[in-house]
Design an enzyme around this catalytic site. Structure first.
Site, PDB file in Angstrom:
ATOM      1  N   LYS A 139       0.832  -1.186   0.000  1.00  0.00           N
ATOM      2  CA  LYS A 139       0.000   0.000   0.000  1.00  0.00           C
ATOM      3  C   LYS A 139       0.877   1.251   0.000  1.00  0.00           C
ATOM      4  CE  LYS A 139       1.028   1.584   3.805  1.00  0.00           C
ATOM      5  NZ  LYS A 139       1.864   2.501   4.087  1.00  0.00           N
ATOM      6  N   TYR A 224      -3.480   4.754   6.562  1.00  0.00           N
ATOM      7  CA  TYR A 224      -3.873   3.868   7.668  1.00  0.00           C
ATOM      8  C   TYR A 224      -5.141   4.375   8.354  1.00  0.00           C
ATOM      9  CZ  TYR A 224       0.430   1.135   7.441  1.00  0.00           C
ATOM     10  OH  TYR A 224       1.436   0.296   7.038  1.00  0.00           O
TER      11      TYR A 224
END
Lengths: 374, 374
Positions: A139, A224
Site C-alpha cells: 500500500k 492507515y
C-alpha cells in the site's frame, strides 16, 4: 525446513512467554503440524524491491507456515547477492527490472510481492499479471484510483489475484475490535478518530519525491487512518473534507503533503476525524465511539505489538508478526479461496485510492467532495 | 464562619490525603490564615438563575476564602425560599427578573453571577452593569460575538468588571500543562485535539430550544474544545473549517447542532481538530502534541477531577473544586487587579463567540472562514 518453521510459528503463537526457540526440529511430532499446514499448498513468493520494508517482509516470511521466499527482483546486484546467501535463493529465481517479465517461464514462483516506490506499482503489477503470476502490492496500491483500477483490470484479465499489503486486516486485536463492533457490543457507531503520522527523516528519500511517491504523508501513513476508518466503522464514506497545513515547504515540496486533517462522512451519520502527518512525533491512535461502548488502540497500525482497550477491558489477542500472518493468509486466499474478514483485494485498494483522490481534491478546492465507493 | 472556611479550604489544598474535616474552628491559629485572606476584601455575590449549575456554584462558594453567596435573582419564589433557608440569604438580597435593576441600591452585593439560558445573558448582563455591579457570566457569554461585544462595552461604560465563567482557566493540572508549554517543555506545538461531548437527555430542556440556547452542542460543550485549543496552544486561530452531521433532526431542531467536527488553523501552522456533540457518550479529551513532548487530559474539562499525563509522567497537581477556586480568583481579579494566567474577561469570551460564529458560517457555506481575533 518447513516442518521446523511450522513448529516455531506454532510455538510462538501458543506460548508467548517462550523466548528461547526450540532448536531441534526432530522434537516436532507429526501431530503438532496442523492438518491445514500439511494439506495446504505453499505460496512461493518473489519480492520486488529489496528496501527496508522488503527486508522486513522477507524476515517475516521465515516464520510462515505456508509461504516461502523463493525469488527476488532488484536493480541492485549487490543486494541480490546478499539476499541469495541469506535466504538460499537460487540464481534462476533472481531478476532485475528489465528482465523480470521472463518470470512467466519460471514454474517455481507463484506470486510477486511488489514493494517499490508507489508510482512504480502500476506498471510493475501489470507486468507481473501479464507474466501470469499473482501480484501482491504494498500500500498505497498506486498513486491514484485510475491507476489502481487499471491494475485491478489487468490482473482480472490475466486471471491472477491482486492483493494489497493490508497487514492490519489480519492483526488479531484489530480483528477482535471488528468482531465486537459487528456483534453490536459498541452499539451504534457514532465517531471514529484516526491519528497517523511521524516525523520523516532524510529529505532525499523517494517518499519525499512526488514523482515516485505520488504524495506525502497521506499516501504513506494517512492511508492507515483512511483504511482504519472503513474497517473500524464498517461502512463506506460518502463525503470527505480536508485541510492542509505546510510548515516546511522546502522539505515538503509541491505535491508532497506534510500535514492534512480530513473528515469522512458515512451513510449512518458516523463521522471520522483524522490526521495524516510527516511532521509530528509518532502518532498512531485509533478511537471508535459507539452508543454502548468504545475501543481505543495505541499503537493502532505500527508493526506491533498493537495495544488497545475497549469499554470491556484491555485487548488481549495474541501478538503476532503482522507480515507473517498476512502472507500465510494470502496463501489461503490464493490457494483455498479463503475470504478474509476484511478484504485485501485490488478493489479494496481502489476504494482507499478514491478517498485519497477526494482528499487531495478537497484540499485543493476547499470543498466537500462526494464519494461513491459502491 | 469565614475563618473556618479559610482553614478548611487551606487544609483541603495542602493535605489532599486528609479526608476528615477539622470540625473545631477554635483550633485554627491566627498564623494559619494567610495574609492574603486576612487583608483581602470578600466578594459578595448574588446568583442569577437557580438551576443545576447555579446550585453547583452556590455549593462551591461555601468553601471559598473570599467569596460569599449573599443574594439570589430568580423567577421561582419557591426556589428563593429554599435558597434563603439553606444559605442564610437575607430577604432584602432577593430579586426576581422584573425588579433586579434595584440591586443598584443594595450596598451589600458586589457582583451578580448570571447563570441563565444563553440567549438571556446579553440583556441581563447589561442590566447588571447598569446597576453598577460587576458581572460574572456563565459561558457561552452570549449567542453571538456581536451580543458579546455589546456586553463588553456596557460593562466598560459602567466601570464594572465582566468576567466569564471559564473555570478551567484556574484548574491546577490545566495550568501545569500551560506552564510546561510556555516553558518549552513540549517544544514547538504541532497539533491539538479536543473531543467535547455527551448524550443530552430531556428533549424539552432549554438547551435544545434555539431561542434560548442560540445553538446546540457547540454553545454548551463544543466551546470547551474551542477555548481549550486556544489556551493549550497559546495562539489565536486564523481560520476555521467545520462539518455538521445530524442524525436526529426531531430532537435536534433547526438551529440546534447535534454533532460538528471543526478545525482551527493557527499562525505557526499548528492545527486543532475538534469534535462537539450532543449525541455521543461522554467525550472529554484533550491532546497536545509538540516537537519534544505531549500532554493528554481525560477528563479534560469535566467538573473533576481532571486527569492527565505528559511525556514526563502523570499530572499530579491538587484536585480542587473548580468553581471554588474560580470565585476566589475572580475576587482577586476584581479587588486586587490580579491578572490570571489565562484571561477570563469579556474580551476572552468574545473571541470564543467569534470562533463559534465562524464555525456556524463554515458549516453553512462549506467554506474555510478566516478569523481576526487580535
Amino acid at each position: 525446513m518447513k516442518t521446523r518453521r511450522v513448529f516455531l510459528q506454532r510455538a510462538s503463537l501458543s506460548a508467548m512467554a517462550l523466548t528461547v526457540p526450540v532448536l531441534n526440529p526432530f522434537s516436532v511430532m507429526a501431530d503438532q503440524i496442523s492438518e491445514y499446514a500439511k494439506d495446504s499448498k505453499t505460496l512461493r513468493v518473489a519480492i520486488m524491491g529489496l528496501g527496508s520494508y522488503g527486508t522486513r517482509v522477507a524476515e517475516a516470511i521465515q516464520s510462515c507456515q505456508r509461504t516461502k521466499l523463493v525469488g527476488v527482483i532488484s536493480g541492485t546486484p549487490s543486494k541480490v547477492v546478499a539476499w541469495r546467501e541469506k535466504y538460499g535463493i537460487p540464481e534462476k529465481n533472481c531478476y532485475n527490472y528489465e528482465n523480470f517479465d521472463a518470470i512467466k517461464d519460471n514454474p517455481d514462483i507463484d506470486a510477486v510481492y511488489v514493494i517499490t516506490p508507489n508510482a512504480l506499482h502500476k506498471d510493475q503489477v501489470i507486468r507481473v499479471a501479464k507474466a501470469g503470476k499473482h501480484a501482491i502490492c504494498e500500500k498505497p496500491m498506486a498513486v491514484n484510483a485510475a491507476d489502481g483500477q487499471a491494475m485491478v483490470e489487468a490482473c482480472k484479465a490475466a486471471g491472477v489475484h491482486l492483493l494489497i499489503g493490508y497487514r492490519m486486516h489480519f492483526e488479531p486485536n484489530t480483528l477482535e475490535v471488528i468482531r465486537m463492533r459487528k456483534a453490536g457490543e459498541f452499539g451504534d457507531i457514532r465517531f471514529f478518530q484516526g491519528l497517523s503520522g511521524f516525523t520523516i527523516g532524510d529529505p532525499t528519500q523517494w517518499r519525499l519525491d512526488p514523482k515516485l511517491s505520488g504524495g506525502g504523508a497521506m499516501m504513506d501513513i494517512g492511508i492507515y487512518s483512511i483504511n482504519g476508518a472503513r474497517y473500524m466503522i464498517g461502512e463506506e464514506p460518502i463525503w470527505v473534507t480536508a485541510q492542509e497545513v505546510k510548515t516546511n515547504p522546502e522539505k515538503f515540496k509541491e505535491g508532497i503533503d506534510e500535514t492534512i486533517t480530513f473528515q469522512l462522512g458515512f451513510p449512518s451519520g458516523v463521522i471520522a476525524s483524522c490526521l495524516s502527518t510527516y511532521n509530528m512525533n509518532n502518532l498512531d491512535r485509533f478511537y471508535l465511539n459507539g452508543s454502548k461502548g468504545w475501543a481505543e488502540m495505541q499503537p493502532s497500525t505500527g508493526y506491533g505489538p498493537i495495544k488497545g482497550e475497549t469499554n470491556k477491558g484491555p485487548l488481549t489477542e495474541p501478538i503476532v508478526t503482522h507480515q507473517t500472518v498476512q502472507m500465510d493468509e494470502m496463501a489461503a486466499i490464493i490457494f483455498d479461496g479463503k475470504k478474509p474478514e476484511v478484504p485485501v483485494d485490488g478493489e479494496e485498494g481502489v476504494k482507499d485510492m478514491k478517498i485519497i483522490d477526494a482528499i487531495f481534491k478537497a484540499v485543493e478546492t476547499g470543498e466537500k467532495v462526494l464519494l461513491n465507493l459502491s
